[in-house]
Design a protein around this motif. Sequence first.
Motif, PDB file in Angstrom:
ATOM      1  N   ARG A 167      -0.196  11.092-105.103  1.00 54.56           N
ATOM      2  CA  ARG A 167      -1.193  10.178-104.533  1.00 54.56           C
ATOM      3  C   ARG A 167      -2.561  10.399-105.161  1.00 54.56           C
ATOM      4  O   ARG A 167      -3.286   9.444-105.420  1.00 54.56           O
ATOM      5  CB  ARG A 167      -1.258  10.336-103.000  1.00 54.56           C
ATOM      6  CG  ARG A 167      -0.046   9.699-102.300  1.00 54.56           C
ATOM      7  CD  ARG A 167      -0.064   9.929-100.802  1.00 54.56           C
ATOM      8  NE  ARG A 167      -1.277   9.460-100.160  1.00 54.56           N
ATOM      9  CZ  ARG A 167      -1.516   8.197 -99.799  1.00 54.56           C
ATOM     10  NH1 ARG A 167      -0.608   7.256-100.025  1.00 54.56           N
ATOM     11  NH2 ARG A 167      -2.653   7.875 -99.204  1.00 54.56           N
ATOM     12  N   GLY A 190      -5.825   4.230-110.338  1.00 52.50           N
ATOM     13  CA  GLY A 190      -6.025   2.921-109.710  1.00 52.50           C
ATOM     14  C   GLY A 190      -4.745   2.247-109.281  1.00 52.50           C
ATOM     15  O   GLY A 190      -4.642   1.027-109.303  1.00 52.50           O
ATOM     16  N   ARG A 191      -3.765   3.002-108.846  1.00 53.60           N
ATOM     17  CA  ARG A 191      -2.460   2.458-108.459  1.00 53.60           C
ATOM     18  C   ARG A 191      -2.393   2.193-106.956  1.00 53.60           C
ATOM     19  O   ARG A 191      -1.723   2.887-106.195  1.00 53.60           O
ATOM     20  CB  ARG A 191      -1.347   3.415-108.867  1.00 53.60           C
ATOM     21  CG  ARG A 191      -1.313   3.776-110.334  1.00 53.60           C
ATOM     22  CD  ARG A 191      -0.451   2.794-111.112  1.00 53.60           C
ATOM     23  NE  ARG A 191      -0.260   3.213-112.465  1.00 53.60           N
ATOM     24  CZ  ARG A 191       0.735   3.954-112.927  1.00 53.60           C
ATOM     25  NH1 ARG A 191       1.676   4.358-112.109  1.00 53.60           N
ATOM     26  NH2 ARG A 191       0.804   4.258-114.200  1.00 53.60           N
ATOM     27  N   GLU A 192      -3.102   1.162-106.520  1.00 58.53           N
ATOM     28  CA  GLU A 192      -3.129   0.830-105.101  1.00 58.53           C
ATOM     29  C   GLU A 192      -1.743   0.562-104.515  1.00 58.53           C
ATOM     30  O   GLU A 192      -1.460   1.007-103.394  1.00 58.53           O
ATOM     31  CB  GLU A 192      -4.049  -0.371-104.844  1.00 58.53           C
ATOM     32  CG  GLU A 192      -5.502  -0.031-105.018  1.00 58.53           C
ATOM     33  CD  GLU A 192      -6.191  -0.956-106.009  1.00 58.53           C
ATOM     34  OE1 GLU A 192      -5.501  -1.641-106.774  1.00 58.53           O
ATOM     35  OE2 GLU A 192      -7.426  -0.964-106.004  1.00 58.53           O
ATOM     36  N   PHE A 214      -4.721   7.566-107.135  1.00 58.47           N
ATOM     37  CA  PHE A 214      -6.147   7.268-106.981  1.00 58.47           C
ATOM     38  C   PHE A 214      -6.833   7.286-108.336  1.00 58.47           C
ATOM     39  O   PHE A 214      -7.608   6.388-108.670  1.00 58.47           O
ATOM     40  CB  PHE A 214      -6.826   8.279-106.046  1.00 58.47           C
ATOM     41  CG  PHE A 214      -6.758   7.914-104.596  1.00 58.47           C
ATOM     42  CD1 PHE A 214      -7.596   6.950-104.057  1.00 58.47           C
ATOM     43  CD2 PHE A 214      -5.847   8.545-103.756  1.00 58.47           C
ATOM     44  CE1 PHE A 214      -7.549   6.610-102.718  1.00 58.47           C
ATOM     45  CE2 PHE A 214      -5.781   8.214-102.410  1.00 58.47           C
ATOM     46  CZ  PHE A 214      -6.628   7.246-101.887  1.00 58.47           C
ATOM     47  N   LEU A 251      -0.137   3.817-103.561  1.00 64.56           N
ATOM     48  CA  LEU A 251      -0.804   4.424-102.414  1.00 64.56           C
ATOM     49  C   LEU A 251      -0.359   3.765-101.119  1.00 64.56           C
ATOM     50  O   LEU A 251      -0.047   4.450-100.140  1.00 64.56           O
ATOM     51  CB  LEU A 251      -2.318   4.342-102.579  1.00 64.56           C
ATOM     52  CG  LEU A 251      -2.869   5.221-103.700  1.00 64.56           C
ATOM     53  CD1 LEU A 251      -4.294   4.824-104.025  1.00 64.56           C
ATOM     54  CD2 LEU A 251      -2.776   6.684-103.327  1.00 64.56           C
ATOM     55  N   LEU A 252      -0.305   2.463-101.102  1.00 67.90           N
ATOM     56  CA  LEU A 252       0.130   1.752 -99.899  1.00 67.90           C
ATOM     57  C   LEU A 252       1.597   2.016 -99.590  1.00 67.90           C
ATOM     58  O   LEU A 252       1.972   2.183 -98.431  1.00 67.90           O
ATOM     59  CB  LEU A 252      -0.132   0.251-100.052  1.00 67.90           C
ATOM     60  CG  LEU A 252      -1.609  -0.151-100.035  1.00 67.90           C
ATOM     61  CD1 LEU A 252      -1.768  -1.608-100.430  1.00 67.90           C
ATOM     62  CD2 LEU A 252      -2.251   0.130 -98.684  1.00 67.90           C
ATOM     63  N   SER A 259      -4.727  -3.564 -96.706  1.00 63.37           N
ATOM     64  CA  SER A 259      -5.016  -3.607 -98.136  1.00 63.37           C
ATOM     65  C   SER A 259      -5.885  -2.406 -98.475  1.00 63.37           C
ATOM     66  O   SER A 259      -6.409  -1.741 -97.590  1.00 63.37           O
ATOM     67  CB  SER A 259      -5.712  -4.909 -98.522  1.00 63.37           C
ATOM     68  OG  SER A 259      -6.970  -4.987 -97.880  1.00 63.37           O
ATOM     69  N   LEU A 260      -6.035  -2.180 -99.755  1.00 60.40           N
ATOM     70  CA  LEU A 260      -6.800  -1.031-100.215  1.00 60.40           C
ATOM     71  C   LEU A 260      -7.585  -1.452-101.445  1.00 60.40           C
ATOM     72  O   LEU A 260      -7.009  -1.999-102.380  1.00 60.40           O
ATOM     73  CB  LEU A 260      -5.839   0.110-100.562  1.00 60.40           C
ATOM     74  CG  LEU A 260      -6.413   1.444-100.949  1.00 60.40           C
ATOM     75  CD1 LEU A 260      -7.203   2.044 -99.796  1.00 60.40           C
ATOM     76  CD2 LEU A 260      -5.292   2.389-101.344  1.00 60.40           C
ATOM     77  N   ALA A 261      -8.864  -1.225-101.428  1.00 65.71           N
ATOM     78  CA  ALA A 261      -9.714  -1.531-102.584  1.00 65.71           C
ATOM     79  C   ALA A 261     -10.364  -0.230-103.038  1.00 65.71           C
ATOM     80  O   ALA A 261     -11.238   0.309-102.346  1.00 65.71           O
ATOM     81  CB  ALA A 261     -10.768  -2.566-102.217  1.00 65.71           C
ATOM     82  N   LEU A 262      -9.906   0.289-104.164  1.00 63.06           N
ATOM     83  CA  LEU A 262     -10.460   1.536-104.674  1.00 63.06           C
ATOM     84  C   LEU A 262     -11.840   1.282-105.259  1.00 63.06           C
ATOM     85  O   LEU A 262     -12.091   0.251-105.876  1.00 63.06           O
ATOM     86  CB  LEU A 262      -9.529   2.120-105.736  1.00 63.06           C
ATOM     87  CG  LEU A 262      -8.128   2.473-105.246  1.00 63.06           C
ATOM     88  CD1 LEU A 262      -7.287   3.040-106.384  1.00 63.06           C
ATOM     89  CD2 LEU A 262      -8.186   3.448-104.094  1.00 63.06           C
TER      90      LEU A 262
END
Length: 114
Positions: free
Chosen positions: A27, A34-36, A31, A39-40, A51-54
């Motif tokens: 994980r 940038g592999r959202e 990060f 991660l989800l 959702s996830l916005a890095l």
Amino acid sequence: MAFDACCGRYLDHDTPAPDAESLMRSRYSAFALGREPYLLATWHPSTRPASLALEAGVKWLGLEVRLHKSVGEDHAEVAFVARSRLGGRAQRLQEHSRFVREDGRWLYVDGDLI
């Protein structure tokens, strides 16, 4: 350790991490890369955001796992320090994280900042 030997096999294939510490390391790599979606996918549905916005511009510098503790057959805890830099300023994220294994896959549940 080389990326493929450590975390790449979990990020780039459908190979589940064998323990909570390996999932934590993968994980962190997600990060950094940038592999959202990864991660989800590795976040427990009960606590996973929609959702996830890095944050753009973060440069991840290193991960130190300080504790990996089993708290039952399908539960574990990992304490870590992740270092990063944003806009020339150093940052440290220290967390005591909780993980659960369901259907043979470890998932991140939540954590407390240290």
